[in-house]
Motif scaffolding. Structure first.
Motif, PDB file in Angstrom:
ATOM      1  N   CYS A 122       0.853  -1.187   0.000  1.00 36.23           N
ATOM      2  CA  CYS A 122       0.000   0.000   0.000  1.00 36.23           C
ATOM      3  C   CYS A 122       0.889   1.237   0.000  1.00 36.23           C
ATOM      4  O   CYS A 122       1.663   1.454   0.946  1.00 36.23           O
ATOM      5  CB  CYS A 122      -0.912  -0.005   1.224  1.00 36.23           C
ATOM      6  N   GLU A 175       0.009   4.256   0.377  1.00 36.43           N
ATOM      7  CA  GLU A 175      -0.455   5.267   1.323  1.00 36.43           C
ATOM      8  C   GLU A 175       0.071   4.989   2.736  1.00 36.43           C
ATOM      9  O   GLU A 175       0.495   5.908   3.437  1.00 36.43           O
ATOM     10  CB  GLU A 175      -1.996   5.291   1.348  1.00 36.43           C
ATOM     11  N   CYS A 176       0.034   3.739   3.170  1.00 38.79           N
ATOM     12  CA  CYS A 176       0.397   3.385   4.554  1.00 38.79           C
ATOM     13  C   CYS A 176       1.896   3.183   4.746  1.00 38.79           C
ATOM     14  O   CYS A 176       2.429   3.458   5.811  1.00 38.79           O
ATOM     15  CB  CYS A 176      -0.345   2.125   4.985  1.00 38.79           C
ATOM     16  N   CYS A 223      -5.585  -2.966   1.045  1.00 38.73           N
ATOM     17  CA  CYS A 223      -4.553  -2.747   2.066  1.00 38.73           C
ATOM     18  C   CYS A 223      -4.902  -3.548   3.312  1.00 38.73           C
ATOM     19  O   CYS A 223      -6.028  -3.462   3.822  1.00 38.73           O
ATOM     20  CB  CYS A 223      -4.455  -1.265   2.395  1.00 38.73           C
ATOM     21  N   ASP A 245      -7.468   1.257   3.101  1.00 39.52           N
ATOM     22  CA  ASP A 245      -7.686   2.578   2.516  1.00 39.52           C
ATOM     23  C   ASP A 245      -7.397   2.620   1.017  1.00 39.52           C
ATOM     24  O   ASP A 245      -7.641   3.630   0.365  1.00 39.52           O
ATOM     25  CB  ASP A 245      -6.842   3.626   3.238  1.00 39.52           C
ATOM     26  N   THR A 246      -6.851   1.536   0.464  1.00 37.22           N
ATOM     27  CA  THR A 246      -6.651   1.459  -0.989  1.00 37.22           C
ATOM     28  C   THR A 246      -7.230   0.143  -1.479  1.00 37.22           C
ATOM     29  O   THR A 246      -7.139  -0.880  -0.801  1.00 37.22           O
ATOM     30  CB  THR A 246      -5.162   1.504  -1.365  1.00 37.22           C
ATOM     31  N   PHE A 279      -1.667   3.209  -4.824  1.00 36.05           N
ATOM     32  CA  PHE A 279      -2.102   4.427  -4.142  1.00 36.05           C
ATOM     33  C   PHE A 279      -3.609   4.641  -4.340  1.00 36.05           C
ATOM     34  O   PHE A 279      -4.253   3.956  -5.160  1.00 36.05           O
ATOM     35  CB  PHE A 279      -1.337   5.639  -4.673  1.00 36.05           C
ATOM     36  N   LYS A 280      -4.154   5.604  -3.607  1.00 31.82           N
ATOM     37  CA  LYS A 280      -5.580   5.907  -3.726  1.00 31.82           C
ATOM     38  C   LYS A 280      -5.891   6.565  -5.067  1.00 31.82           C
ATOM     39  O   LYS A 280      -5.032   7.208  -5.667  1.00 31.82           O
ATOM     40  CB  LYS A 280      -6.010   6.867  -2.603  1.00 31.82           C
ATOM     41  N   ARG A 315      -1.045   5.948 -10.002  1.00 34.13           N
ATOM     42  CA  ARG A 315      -1.777   5.179  -8.999  1.00 34.13           C
ATOM     43  C   ARG A 315      -1.050   3.872  -8.671  1.00 34.13           C
ATOM     44  O   ARG A 315      -1.065   3.402  -7.538  1.00 34.13           O
ATOM     45  CB  ARG A 315      -3.199   4.881  -9.476  1.00 34.13           C
TER      46      ARG A 315
END
Length: 548
Positions: A310, A312-313, A333, A338-339, A487-488, A501
């Motif tokens: 992930c 983002e994390c 994730c 969140d993804t 990514f989101k 992404r």
């Protein structure tokens, strides 16, 4: 005082007809010279029949030591103690004292059980009443002698094992893939040689792991071969058995002692030459990689599960596959969810980008830089290593030969010890250097990078009859060459793959990580960062206070 069996009914008439509990035990006996458990029980049954004692129950521990050095549990001895405590017999019968115990603690345990239950003890055709001090003293003396004998055997075996190791000779259980030959007249070991059937199968196990297959799949393949690949102990192949074999340097023709390589072995290498060493160390590197997922990886059914990360994390958050939205499978994730992206879209994007990279000069440059110089350096290091090993072997041999003229050894023990202290670190350094030079590139990855068509090698070509890579092989390639991050989307719910992404960082590029970090490691990093931030803030506050 001890009693002869023929007078037992006169001394203890109240215990007649003396229901007997028979016990037999032996340790592992490679020579076949010791009394087998069946022979011990046969003698016990004959004794009981002779004196009219009915056999109430029989207990046997095969291939189990009775000394404190033993590692296996004597299950039937425990059952015997329970039977005594329940008074299921009135006399315990065994071949000799050492069958019961070679450890004083076990003797005390048996004595206590017999004494409390009023059960007699019989061995060497002599009956003891452990409620009497004289009998306790005599049996205790026998127990001491049995324990001392066990310690002597242990010391003797340790010396023999050390001597055989220094000479490079085999000792202990036979390595799967080899066979031993013995002299027909003396029974002495002639040598250890490659097994005509098992050796090729063992080599294939290394090749399969190198190509990306898992320990579980190799173990399953060996089980399916049945008797053709049967193990000597009869236990079926499992993943841990395959792993132990693949990490054993004895298959390189090296002799180990207490887990360390101490020299060359007096048996042929199953994995020969620089290529064999390279294969061994590639597989070793893969099996000992701390980033390998040791959960249920053998049952993974998705290409990118727990490989993609992930974005983002962070690099501790792996993507897992789960069903969302109308029962469709998404990569999600595992930390915050969140993804998310449809599995098929993510896999198609990644596979296309990976195969394009494998077809590029960048892939060749990443895995085959200066291949000629590397090979030459490996050959030079190998030659230097062999010279040092040969020098040490020659010195050890000279230290055992006696010069009649000078009445002294050709090489003194002190000189040998000094040479060993000098050469051993150099040999170890050369071995580590050779590992790095020969570790090389897995066979599957070589075929993808150097082959004419990576796409056909990856997916297969039905017209050419070429099978594609298995799921586990593809996963192993991805672990080796690329770090994948998701990514989101710019807007929640968008499934379109927007620019940026999905990012792929190939080996040698910024963003590539050799392995994802664990949650424990991530927590430690966060703690260190918090401490650093707190320390920095405190320093700034102190400086600001001083200015005031």
């Amino acid at each position: 005082m001890p009693v002869s069996p023929e007078y037992l009914h006169l001394v203890y008439p109240e215990l007649a007809p003396f229901p007997a509990l028979l016990y037999g035990r032996n340790s592992v006996d490679h020579t076949g010279q010791g009394s087998s458990v069946a022979d011990q029980l046969h003698d016990g049954e004959a004794l009981c029949e002779k004196y009219g004692w009915p056999v109430a129950d029989t207990f046997q521990d095969t291939g189990v030591s009775a000394s404190r050095h033993g590692k296996k549990v004597r299950k039937d001895f425990d059952a015997l103690i329970k039977a005594i405590q329940e008074q299921r017999g009135r006399i315990v019968v065994a071949f000799e004292a050492s069958r019961y115990y070679r450890d004083l603690e076990q003797y005390v345990r048996l004595r206590k059980a017999c004494q409390q239950a009023n059960v007699l003890l019989c061995y060497n055709e002599t009956v003891y009443d452990l409620s009497k001090p004289v009998d306790r003293k005599l049996t205790a003396q026998d127990a001491l002698a049995a324990e001392a004998e066990a310690d002597s055997i242990q010391e003797r075996n340790a010396r023999t094992g050390r001597r055989l190791a220094e000479q490079g000779k085999p000792n202990g259980p036979l390595l799967w893939g080899f066979q031993r030959k013995y002299d027909e007249n003396t029974g002495a070991l002639i040598g250890q040689f490659l097994h005509p059937v098992h050796a090729p199968l063992a080599r294939q196990a290394w090749t399969d792991l190198d190509s990306g297959k898992t320990l579980h799949s190799v173990a399953k393949w060996l089980r399916e071969l049945g008797d053709e690949a049967a193990r000597a102990n009869g236990i079926q192949w499992q993943a841990q058995h395959v792993r132990a074999m693949l990490l054993n340097p004895a298959y390189l023709g090296k002799r180990t002692f207490k887990g360390e390589i101490i020299g060359d072995a007096q048996w042929p290498a199953l994995l020969e030459g620089p290529e064999g060493e390279a294969l061994f160390y590639r597989v070793k590197q893969r099996l000992e990689d701390p980033s390998r997922w040791h959960g249920k990886d053998a049952k993974v059914t998705h290409l990118l599960s727990r490989i993609a990360l992930c974005g983002e994390c962070g690099d501790h958050a792996r993507l897992v596959m789960g069903k969302r939205y109308e029962n469709k499978i998404f990569a999600v994730c595992s930390v915050k969810s969140d993804t998310a992206l449809r599995k098929e879209r993510l896999e198609a994007y990644v596979e296309t980008a990976v195969l394009e990279w494998l077809s590029s000069p960048a892939a060749r440059a990443a895995f085959f830089p200066e291949s000629g110089e590397r090979a030459a350096e490996a050959e030079k290091t190998s030659a230097r290593l062999e010279k040092m090993r040969a020098q040490l072997r020659e010195a050890r041999e000279l230290a055992t030969k006696f010069d009649v003229e000078t009445e002294d050894f050709f090489l003194s023990p002190m000189a040998l010890a000094q040479l060993e202290r000098t050469l051993r670190p150099k040999i170890k350094d050369a071995e580590e250097q050779l590992k790095g030079l020969t570790a090389g590139v897995p066979q599957t990855l070589q075929e993808l990078i150097l082959g004419s068509d990576p796409w056909a090698a990856w997916f297969g070509d039905e017209e050419a009859g070429q099978p594609g890579l298995s799921l586990e092989q593809k996963r192993e390639v991805l672990r080796k060459i690329v770090t994948i991050r998701l990514f989101k989307a710019s807007v929640r719910g968008v499934q379109k793959i927007e620019p940026g992404r999905i990012t792929l960082s190939f080996i040698g590029q910024p963003g590539y990580v050799e392995r994802p970090i664990s949650l424990k490691e991530y927590a430690r990093q966060q703690q260190e960062a918090a401490v650093t931030a707190l320390t920095t803030a405190a320093t700034r506050y102190r400086k600001a206070s001083e200015k005031r």
